[in-house]
Every structure is written in C-alpha cells, then in structure tokens.
Write a protein that holds these residues in place. Structure first.
Motif, PDB file in Angstrom:
ATOM      1  N   PRO A 148       8.717  -4.215   5.417  1.00 13.91           N
ATOM      2  CA  PRO A 148       7.388  -3.846   5.944  1.00 13.91           C
ATOM      3  C   PRO A 148       6.408  -4.991   5.725  1.00 13.91           C
ATOM      4  CG  PRO A 148       7.701  -2.875   3.785  1.00 13.91           C
ATOM      5  CD  PRO A 148       8.946  -3.669   4.072  1.00 13.91           C
ATOM      6  N   HIS A 149       5.556  -5.233   6.717  1.00  7.74           N
ATOM      7  CA  HIS A 149       4.601  -6.331   6.615  1.00  7.74           C
ATOM      8  C   HIS A 149       3.191  -5.830   6.863  1.00  7.74           C
ATOM      9  CE1 HIS A 149       6.962  -9.885   5.894  1.00  7.74           C
ATOM     10  NE2 HIS A 149       7.831  -9.535   6.810  1.00  7.74           N
ATOM     11  N   TYR A 150       2.284  -6.775   6.830  1.00  8.28           N
ATOM     12  CA  TYR A 150       0.860  -6.544   7.070  1.00  8.28           C
ATOM     13  C   TYR A 150       0.284  -5.660   5.976  1.00  8.28           C
ATOM     14  CZ  TYR A 150      -2.773  -7.627  10.431  1.00  8.28           C
ATOM     15  OH  TYR A 150      -3.857  -8.182  11.053  1.00  8.28           O
ATOM     16  N   GLU A 151       0.370  -6.132   4.775  1.00 10.90           N
ATOM     17  CA  GLU A 151      -0.099  -5.475   3.564  1.00 10.90           C
ATOM     18  C   GLU A 151       0.473  -4.072   3.409  1.00 10.90           C
ATOM     19  OE1 GLU A 151      -1.150  -7.025   1.117  1.00 10.90           O
ATOM     20  OE2 GLU A 151      -1.089  -5.172  -0.003  1.00 10.90           O
ATOM     21  N   PRO A 152       1.773  -3.959   3.149  1.00  6.18           N
ATOM     22  CA  PRO A 152       2.407  -2.640   3.023  1.00  6.18           C
ATOM     23  C   PRO A 152       1.885  -1.822   1.853  1.00  6.18           C
ATOM     24  CG  PRO A 152       3.901  -4.378   2.310  1.00  6.18           C
ATOM     25  CD  PRO A 152       2.733  -5.063   2.951  1.00  6.18           C
ATOM     26  N   THR A 153       1.318  -2.472   0.813  1.00  4.37           N
ATOM     27  CA  THR A 153       0.821  -1.684  -0.323  1.00  4.37           C
ATOM     28  C   THR A 153      -0.346  -0.792   0.078  1.00  4.37           C
ATOM     29  OG1 THR A 153      -0.745  -3.387  -1.083  1.00  4.37           O
ATOM     30  CG2 THR A 153       1.508  -3.490  -1.952  1.00  4.37           C
ATOM     31  N   ALA A 154      -0.979  -1.090   1.232  1.00  6.29           N
ATOM     32  CA  ALA A 154      -2.081  -0.253   1.697  1.00  6.29           C
ATOM     33  C   ALA A 154      -1.586   1.016   2.362  1.00  6.29           C
ATOM     34  CB  ALA A 154      -2.960  -1.038   2.684  1.00  6.29           C
ATOM     35  N   HIS A 155      -0.297   1.076   2.651  1.00  2.60           N
ATOM     36  CA  HIS A 155       0.248   2.256   3.321  1.00  2.60           C
ATOM     37  C   HIS A 155       0.407   3.396   2.315  1.00  2.60           C
ATOM     38  CE1 HIS A 155       2.831   4.800   5.781  1.00  2.60           C
ATOM     39  NE2 HIS A 155       2.587   4.006   6.810  1.00  2.60           N
ATOM     40  N   PRO A 156       0.050   4.631   2.690  1.00  2.00           N
ATOM     41  CA  PRO A 156       0.170   5.748   1.740  1.00  2.00           C
ATOM     42  C   PRO A 156       1.611   6.012   1.301  1.00  2.00           C
ATOM     43  CG  PRO A 156      -0.375   6.536   3.956  1.00  2.00           C
ATOM     44  CD  PRO A 156      -0.564   5.065   3.963  1.00  2.00           C
ATOM     45  N   ASP A 157       2.585   5.576   2.090  1.00  2.00           N
ATOM     46  CA  ASP A 157       3.992   5.776   1.735  1.00  2.00           C
ATOM     47  C   ASP A 157       4.648   4.474   1.298  1.00  2.00           C
ATOM     48  OD1 ASP A 157       4.066   8.549   2.335  1.00  2.00           O
ATOM     49  OD2 ASP A 157       4.158   8.064   4.472  1.00  2.00           O
ATOM     50  N   PHE A 158       3.867   3.585   0.684  1.00  2.00           N
ATOM     51  CA  PHE A 158       4.421   2.293   0.307  1.00  2.00           C
ATOM     52  C   PHE A 158       5.658   2.420  -0.575  1.00  2.00           C
ATOM     53  CE2 PHE A 158       4.563  -0.974  -3.085  1.00  2.00           C
ATOM     54  CZ  PHE A 158       5.047  -2.013  -2.314  1.00  2.00           C
ATOM     55  N   LEU A 159       5.628   3.326  -1.534  1.00  2.00           N
ATOM     56  CA  LEU A 159       6.767   3.460  -2.441  1.00  2.00           C
ATOM     57  C   LEU A 159       8.030   3.867  -1.698  1.00  2.00           C
ATOM     58  CD1 LEU A 159       5.137   5.095  -5.596  1.00  2.00           C
ATOM     59  CD2 LEU A 159       5.918   2.741  -5.304  1.00  2.00           C
ATOM     60  N   SER A 160       7.880   4.664  -0.659  1.00  4.02           N
ATOM     61  CA  SER A 160       9.042   5.036   0.159  1.00  4.02           C
ATOM     62  C   SER A 160       9.575   3.821   0.908  1.00  4.02           C
ATOM     63  CB  SER A 160       8.667   6.138   1.156  1.00  4.02           C
ATOM     64  OG  SER A 160       8.278   7.319   0.482  1.00  4.02           O
ATOM     65  N   PHE A 161       8.664   2.992   1.414  1.00  6.61           N
ATOM     66  CA  PHE A 161       9.107   1.761   2.074  1.00  6.61           C
ATOM     67  C   PHE A 161       9.847   0.856   1.086  1.00  6.61           C
ATOM     68  CE2 PHE A 161       5.608   2.599   5.203  1.00  6.61           C
ATOM     69  CZ  PHE A 161       6.411   2.614   6.334  1.00  6.61           C
ATOM     70  N   TRP A 162       9.294   0.737  -0.105  1.00  8.23           N
ATOM     71  CA  TRP A 162       9.911  -0.153  -1.097  1.00  8.23           C
ATOM     72  C   TRP A 162      11.290   0.367  -1.503  1.00  8.23           C
ATOM     73  CZ3 TRP A 162       8.402  -4.874  -1.804  1.00  8.23           C
ATOM     74  CH2 TRP A 162       8.900  -5.609  -2.868  1.00  8.23           C
ATOM     75  N   GLU A 163      11.423   1.678  -1.609  1.00 10.48           N
ATOM     76  CA  GLU A 163      12.724   2.255  -1.938  1.00 10.48           C
ATOM     77  C   GLU A 163      13.750   1.926  -0.851  1.00 10.48           C
ATOM     78  OE1 GLU A 163      14.722   6.588  -3.111  1.00 10.48           O
ATOM     79  OE2 GLU A 163      12.601   6.441  -2.607  1.00 10.48           O
ATOM     80  N   LEU A 164      13.309   1.927   0.410  1.00  6.07           N
ATOM     81  CA  LEU A 164      14.200   1.549   1.501  1.00  6.07           C
ATOM     82  C   LEU A 164      14.665   0.102   1.350  1.00  6.07           C
ATOM     83  CD1 LEU A 164      12.908   2.959   4.909  1.00  6.07           C
ATOM     84  CD2 LEU A 164      15.081   3.407   3.789  1.00  6.07           C
TER      85      LEU A 164
END
Length: 414
Positions: A113-129
C-alpha cells in the motif's frame, strides 16, 4: 548475496563496502533472490511456463486518485474517501488465485500500500497482508519490512498509534523512515499540508519511545540549504531527549519522470545550484566535494567525451528492465491500473480500469504492452543537455531522467 549469506554481513556493512545505501542493498538482495528463484524454477520445473513470472500490486490506498502523483506528492492530504480494505483484498485474491492454476498464470504476486498507508483506518490489516505475502514468499523479514517509510501522519494522529507501533515491532519492523524538507514553514509548504512538520517529529518521538529507530531523510533544496545546520540541531535535540536510535541522511533527490508540473517546478525553482553549495560544510552537503563535477554542464561534458563508457550505466542505477515477465502495477482509488516504468524511464502507462475492463483484459493488455525503445545516454545528452547549467545532480541518471522527461514531453507523454 555472497557477502550477506556466506560472510554474514549486514546490509549496512555491505553498503559501506560497495558505496550505496543499506536500502539499496536490501533492494538488490530482493531482486537477486527473485532472479535466483526464477532460474532455479526453470531448472527444476517441467510444467508449462506461466504467462507472468511475478506481478507486484501497489495500491494508492489514500491520497489522490491520480496514481501518477504517487512518486512525488509525499505528504499531501489523505483522501476523504480512501480505498476500502475489502476492495483491495478482493483484487489481491483475484491475482493470487491465478498462482494456483496449472500451469499458473502468475508464478508470484507481491503487494504494497502506498500514499501514506498509516493514514488509512485499516492500516494494520494492510500491514498484516504485507507480512503474510513476505512469509509465503520466504523473504527475510529484515529485508522486506524492517523499515516503514511514512510522512508521520498516521502515527502522529491515529488514536491507536501505540497499537500500530507494537504491531510493527511484533513483525520485526526496526524503525520508520521520515522525509524532512526543511523547517516548519517550508516543510508544510512542500508537503501541501499544515502540521506536516509537527507530524514528522511527533511520529519520530513516538517510534523512539516504542523502542524503534527514526531515520530522517533530509531533502536538500535551494530554499532549505541556509537552514540545514538548524535542521540538524532540531534532530540532535530529539536524539538527546528520547531513548532510541535517531539518524539523519542528507539527500539530493533524483529527477523522476512522471510528466507532472510539480517535478519540473522542483527542477527549475528548488534544485540546488553550484553557488548554493559553495561554502557549505562538507558534513551538511548532499554530495562530496568538489561540487562542480555534479553540475549538469559537467555531466554533459563527461558523457559526450566518453559516449560508450558503460560506467555511466551502472553507477547508482539498477538495470532491471530485462527482467522478463515481471511487472509492477499501480492501482489508484478509481481502480485505474498503470504499469510502473522500470527505473522511472517513462511516464506510467495506463492499462485500463479493473472494475470496468476486468482482470483477463487487463492481463492481456499487460502482456501486449511493449517496453519503449529509449535513446542512449549520449544521444540524450547531445540533444537535451544544458552545457551552461549549474544545477546539481548527484548522478548521470538524475540528468538522464530530466532529459527523458523532455523527450517524453516532445512526444506528448505518448
């Protein structure tokens, strides 16, 4: 590979030996393992060849819907309606399912994920992926997600920032890498967001308190050069105040081909000139003295004097354009899909829209897409090189990218 696996050296140690950054070593190790795996599969498998060896999916999960802004608009305001995690997961599942067919359509799939993914409410789910993909590919955690690149927004403003940092630590993330464009007023202006400077330092402090490192990439431009010493003092005060590794790297950005006005604005208005670096202490300079050998005019002179010198094609540049069957696809919030150009040699090429065109059509277009034939370095220097320019470029490939941008402008970014 020999230094890392046989001599048990770290990426930082290898970087010092070969003269590049630790991140560059991580990238080379990743590509080397991928190529080695490809060769080994070719020696051992008798099944029919897959249509694609590897496809990387890069999602603009927050920010502008225009994916071609991805490469330079670091710090822009997160979108009000970011792409949903469930939609991203559906797309990834579609691609990964193709790895299970016999023979597979795609041998391997990656995701980021790009474009500042930590701002996404589901960032932890993205990181787990990301972690799951790395584990399935048997990648070394130290190489795949040891450092998170962020502008600080999510870590500074998310209420669950402690949970985010702990999750990152749990999977082996050792630190965060943060861009810094100057003092507060200049940084906020460059990032197009008021409060961006505050976010960077708050994120760094929180990371340090969580036992992680914070690594500042100080981008040097014409306006912040007079303030570099003050910037280093601010970073130093943070280092004295927190328990944790705080480091800074002074960086001169390379020109990137996107066809966007902001890139050309940096070149004409912000890229340092030789006169801007004169008198600058060496420990604050983004390049080693003498500085005059890094001007565009000096690069033009050297290239035209040695038009067939292969060293210009290897210094600070990884040639992966011959990695047949391996692609990176950029997917924006509207599900428009672009093929990312290797080494940013041409503007991102739009392949279609995943929702309206469907995956089979997208893959057909990707397979049929031809890599552009580009002029050689000497031809570019002779046609587009400015023999009087005192603008500073770290490498021949920075000015090469500038000339390629001019080349594509002439052709209407076709």
């Amino acid at each position: 590979l020999e230094l890392y696996y046989m001599q048990d050296m770290s990426c930082s140690e290898i970087g010092r030996i070969v003269g590049v950054s630790a991140n560059a070593i991580r990238d080379r190790l990743y590509r080397a393992r991928k190529r080695l795996r490809k060769e080994m599969i070719g020696m051992t498998e008798k099944t029919a060849k897959a249509r694609f060896e590897w496809i990387g999916l890069e999602f603009c999960v927050t920010g502008s819907s225009d994916s071609t802004r991805l490469f330079h608009a670091v710090g822009s305001n997160p979108a009000e309606e970011p792409i949903s995690f469930s939609d991203v997961k559906k797309v990834i599942d579609q691609f990964t399912e193709l790895t299970r067919t016999k023979p597979p359509v795609v041998k391997g799939v990656g995701f980021c994920p790009h474009y500042e993914p930590t701002a996404h409410p589901d960032f932890l789910s993205f990181w787990e992926l990301i972690v799951n993909f790395s584990d399935e590919a048997e990648e070394d955690p130290d190489e795949t997600y040891s450092v998170l690149s962020t502008n600080g927004y999510g870590i500074a403003r998310a209420e669950n920032y402690r949970e985010i940092l702990q999750k990152l630590k749990d999977v082996g993330t050792k630190g965060i890498s943060l861009p810094l464009h100057g003092l507060e007023e200049h940084h906020d202006w460059f990032a197009h967001r008021k409060g961006a400077f505050h976010d960077v330092f708050l994120a760094a402090e929180r990371a340090a308190e969580a036992g992680m490192g914070a690594y500042f990439n100080v981008w040097v431009d014409r306006q912040n050069i007079p303030h570099l010493s003050e910037i280093m003092d601010i970073i130093g005060k943070l280092r004295d105040r927190v328990q944790g590794e705080i480091a800074q790297f002074i960086i001169l950005p390379r020109y990137i081909v996107t066809g966007k006005d902001e890139v050309r604005f940096y070149e004409s208005e912000l890229r340092p000139r030789l006169s801007d670096l004169e008198g600058l202490p060496s420990h604050l300079a983004p390049i080693e003295p003498p500085y005059d050998k890094y001007t565009e005019s000096a690069w033009v002179e050297r290239i035209l004097a040695n038009p067939t010198d292969p060293s210009f094609m290897t210094q600070g540049f990884d040639d992966v354009s011959d990695d047949e069957g391996c692609y990176i696809l950029i997917i924006d919030r509207l599900f428009d899909i672009y093929r990312e150009p290797y080494n940013f040699e041409w503007p991102p090429a739009k392949i279609g829209n995943l929702k309206t065109d469907g995956l089979p059509a997208i893959l057909d277009r990707l397979e049929a897409h031809q890599t552009p034939q580009l002029p050689d370095l000497a031809t570019l220097a002779g046609k587009y090189g400015d023999r009087d320019s005192m603008l500073i470029h770290r490498s021949a490939f920075s000015v090469r990218s500038k000339w390629l941008d001019m080349y594509w402008q002439e052709r209407g970014n076709a």
